[in-house]
Design a protein around this motif. Structure first.
Motif, PDB file in Angstrom:
ATOM      1  N   THR A  30       0.850  -1.184   0.000  1.00 32.50           N
ATOM      2  CA  THR A  30       0.000   0.000   0.000  1.00 32.50           C
ATOM      3  C   THR A  30       0.886   1.235   0.000  1.00 32.50           C
ATOM      4  OG1 THR A  30      -1.654  -1.210   1.266  1.00 32.50           O
ATOM      5  CG2 THR A  30      -1.872   1.182   1.219  1.00 32.50           C
ATOM      6  N   ARG A  31       0.737   2.039  -1.047  1.00 34.52           N
ATOM      7  CA  ARG A  31       1.595   3.212  -1.184  1.00 34.52           C
ATOM      8  C   ARG A  31       1.251   4.300  -0.159  1.00 34.52           C
ATOM      9  NH1 ARG A  31       2.103   7.826  -3.884  1.00 34.52           N
ATOM     10  NH2 ARG A  31       0.086   7.772  -4.894  1.00 34.52           N
ATOM     11  N   VAL A  32      -0.026   4.537   0.058  1.00 34.06           N
ATOM     12  CA  VAL A  32      -0.465   5.524   1.048  1.00 34.06           C
ATOM     13  C   VAL A  32      -1.311   4.791   2.079  1.00 34.06           C
ATOM     14  CG1 VAL A  32      -1.770   7.643   1.440  1.00 34.06           C
ATOM     15  CG2 VAL A  32      -0.463   7.364  -0.682  1.00 34.06           C
ATOM     16  N   ASP A  33      -0.839   4.768   3.308  1.00 33.09           N
ATOM     17  CA  ASP A  33      -1.502   4.027   4.382  1.00 33.09           C
ATOM     18  C   ASP A  33      -2.391   4.960   5.195  1.00 33.09           C
ATOM     19  OD1 ASP A  33      -2.260   2.474   6.530  1.00 33.09           O
ATOM     20  OD2 ASP A  33      -0.281   2.406   7.433  1.00 33.09           O
ATOM     21  N   ASN A  34      -3.615   5.189   4.711  1.00 32.84           N
ATOM     22  CA  ASN A  34      -4.579   5.997   5.457  1.00 32.84           C
ATOM     23  C   ASN A  34      -5.536   5.126   6.262  1.00 32.84           C
ATOM     24  OD1 ASN A  34      -3.672   8.491   4.519  1.00 32.84           O
ATOM     25  ND2 ASN A  34      -4.959   8.376   2.689  1.00 32.84           N
ATOM     26  N   ASP A  35      -5.521   3.837   5.974  1.00 36.56           N
ATOM     27  CA  ASP A  35      -6.536   2.930   6.501  1.00 36.56           C
ATOM     28  C   ASP A  35      -5.937   1.813   7.346  1.00 36.56           C
ATOM     29  OD1 ASP A  35      -9.214   2.240   6.705  1.00 36.56           O
ATOM     30  OD2 ASP A  35      -9.196   1.010   4.900  1.00 36.56           O
ATOM     31  N   SER A  36      -4.715   2.018   7.856  1.00 40.26           N
ATOM     32  CA  SER A  36      -4.012   1.018   8.669  1.00 40.26           C
ATOM     33  C   SER A  36      -3.779  -0.277   7.901  1.00 40.26           C
ATOM     34  CB  SER A  36      -4.764   0.734   9.982  1.00 40.26           C
ATOM     35  OG  SER A  36      -4.818   1.907  10.768  1.00 40.26           O
ATOM     36  N   VAL A  37      -3.476  -0.150   6.622  1.00 39.98           N
ATOM     37  CA  VAL A  37      -3.131  -1.293   5.779  1.00 39.98           C
ATOM     38  C   VAL A  37      -1.815  -0.977   5.077  1.00 39.98           C
ATOM     39  CG1 VAL A  37      -3.779  -2.691   3.767  1.00 39.98           C
ATOM     40  CG2 VAL A  37      -5.533  -2.000   5.432  1.00 39.98           C
ATOM     41  N   ASP A  38      -0.787  -1.778   5.381  1.00 38.16           N
ATOM     42  CA  ASP A  38       0.521  -1.596   4.760  1.00 38.16           C
ATOM     43  C   ASP A  38       0.725  -2.515   3.564  1.00 38.16           C
ATOM     44  OD1 ASP A  38       1.652   0.362   6.603  1.00 38.16           O
ATOM     45  OD2 ASP A  38       1.611  -1.255   8.069  1.00 38.16           O
ATOM     46  N   ALA A  39       0.086  -3.677   3.598  1.00 34.00           N
ATOM     47  CA  ALA A  39       0.260  -4.659   2.527  1.00 34.00           C
ATOM     48  C   ALA A  39      -0.958  -5.571   2.467  1.00 34.00           C
ATOM     49  CB  ALA A  39       1.520  -5.486   2.773  1.00 34.00           C
ATOM     50  N   THR A  40      -1.144  -6.185   1.294  1.00 33.64           N
ATOM     51  CA  THR A  40      -2.230  -7.134   1.095  1.00 33.64           C
ATOM     52  C   THR A  40      -1.656  -8.405   0.483  1.00 33.64           C
ATOM     53  OG1 THR A  40      -3.769  -5.309   0.698  1.00 33.64           O
ATOM     54  CG2 THR A  40      -4.484  -7.498   0.010  1.00 33.64           C
ATOM     55  N   ILE A  41      -1.966  -9.529   1.096  1.00 36.27           N
ATOM     56  CA  ILE A  41      -1.564 -10.826   0.541  1.00 36.27           C
ATOM     57  C   ILE A  41      -2.723 -11.317  -0.309  1.00 36.27           C
ATOM     58  CG2 ILE A  41      -0.965 -13.224   1.061  1.00 36.27           C
ATOM     59  CD1 ILE A  41       0.335 -12.239   3.626  1.00 36.27           C
ATOM     60  N   LYS A  42      -2.388 -11.771  -1.544  1.00 38.85           N
ATOM     61  CA  LYS A  42      -3.429 -12.153  -2.501  1.00 38.85           C
ATOM     62  C   LYS A  42      -3.132 -13.502  -3.141  1.00 38.85           C
ATOM     63  CE  LYS A  42      -4.590  -7.501  -3.941  1.00 38.85           C
ATOM     64  NZ  LYS A  42      -5.065  -6.755  -5.104  1.00 38.85           N
ATOM     65  N   TYR A  43      -4.214 -14.138  -3.576  1.00 39.06           N
ATOM     66  CA  TYR A  43      -4.112 -15.345  -4.381  1.00 39.06           C
ATOM     67  C   TYR A  43      -5.034 -15.160  -5.575  1.00 39.06           C
ATOM     68  CZ  TYR A  43      -4.001 -20.196  -5.823  1.00 39.06           C
ATOM     69  OH  TYR A  43      -3.827 -21.343  -6.552  1.00 39.06           O
ATOM     70  N   SER A  44      -4.601 -15.589  -6.730  1.00 41.31           N
ATOM     71  CA  SER A  44      -5.407 -15.457  -7.929  1.00 41.31           C
ATOM     72  C   SER A  44      -6.129 -16.770  -8.214  1.00 41.31           C
ATOM     73  CB  SER A  44      -4.508 -15.082  -9.112  1.00 41.31           C
ATOM     74  OG  SER A  44      -5.284 -14.909 -10.271  1.00 41.31           O
ATOM     75  N   GLY A  45      -7.452 -16.737  -8.187  1.00 37.28           N
ATOM     76  CA  GLY A  45      -8.248 -17.928  -8.458  1.00 37.28           C
ATOM     77  C   GLY A  45      -8.773 -18.557  -7.189  1.00 37.28           C
ATOM     78  N   TYR A  46      -9.209 -19.826  -7.307  1.00 36.12           N
ATOM     79  CA  TYR A  46      -9.678 -20.581  -6.148  1.00 36.12           C
ATOM     80  C   TYR A  46      -8.472 -21.273  -5.521  1.00 36.12           C
ATOM     81  CZ  TYR A  46     -14.497 -19.841  -7.555  1.00 36.12           C
ATOM     82  OH  TYR A  46     -15.702 -19.266  -7.878  1.00 36.12           O
ATOM     83  N   LEU A  47      -8.257 -21.077  -4.249  1.00 32.37           N
ATOM     84  CA  LEU A  47      -7.107 -21.643  -3.560  1.00 32.37           C
ATOM     85  C   LEU A  47      -7.239 -23.151  -3.354  1.00 32.37           C
ATOM     86  CD1 LEU A  47      -4.418 -21.182  -2.110  1.00 32.37           C
ATOM     87  CD2 LEU A  47      -5.699 -20.510  -0.073  1.00 32.37           C
TER      88      LEU A  47
END
Length: 168
Positions: A30-47
């Motif tokens: 997260t480039r601008v942290d206004n919402d207390s989120v620094d990073a997001t872990i993601k998966y593409s598709g159904y895990l």
């Protein structure tokens, strides 16, 4: 030149990137942290074949300390009240606090040689969703169980639960 706190931030981000990548998850910073989120872990598709959510993700607030306060099997961490309130709010995407505990001496945070790169110590996580209001004005002490190790295996399990719409 980076301050000590900025170095800790960068190391905590590197930790998360490495832990997520080894389990084939991508990480968005997260480039601008206004919402207390620094990073997001993601998966593409159904895990998993039992996943009900397509492309699950978990949002992270990253913190680091070189002086962790440990009482028994818990890490006590003073979290700013803004972060506390943001992380405990209902959200469509799970949000976790991740605290990296570093050695006291910055000379020991990272070791490097031609055959290995070692980041000393580890991070722990906690889900603050539905935690109670606090009358504190500056910070709230969060107690994180040491069993909540932010490891590759644990991150996979968190993402799997998210993909199945289970509580973290």
């Amino acid at each position: 030149m980076l301050t000590e706190n900025k170095i800790k931030e960068e190391i905590s981000l590197a930790y998360v990137l490495a832990v997520a990548a080894i389990k084939k998850f991508s990480t968005e910073i997260t480039r601008v942290d206004n919402d207390s989120v620094d990073a997001t872990i993601k998966y593409s598709g159904y895990l998993d074949e039992n996943s009900t959510l397509y492309s699950p993700e978990i949002k992270l607030q990253l913190k680091a300390t070189s002086k962790p306060t440990i009482h028994g099997d818990q890490i006590h961490f003073a979290l700013p009240i803004k972060n506390y309130n943001d992380l405990r709010a209902r959200s469509g995407t799970p949000r976790l606090l991740v605290v990296l505990c570093l050695c006291d001496s910055s000379d020991e945070w990272l070791m490097h040689s031609p055959d290995k790169l070692i980041l000393k110590r580890c991070a722990y996580f906690i889900n603050l969703r539905n935690y109670p209001d606090s009358e504190n004005e500056t910070s709230v002490t969060i107690k994180i169980p040491t069993t909540n190790l932010f490891s590759p295996e644990q991150v996979y399990e968190l993402m799997l639960k998210t993909s199945k719409e289970e509580e973290l």
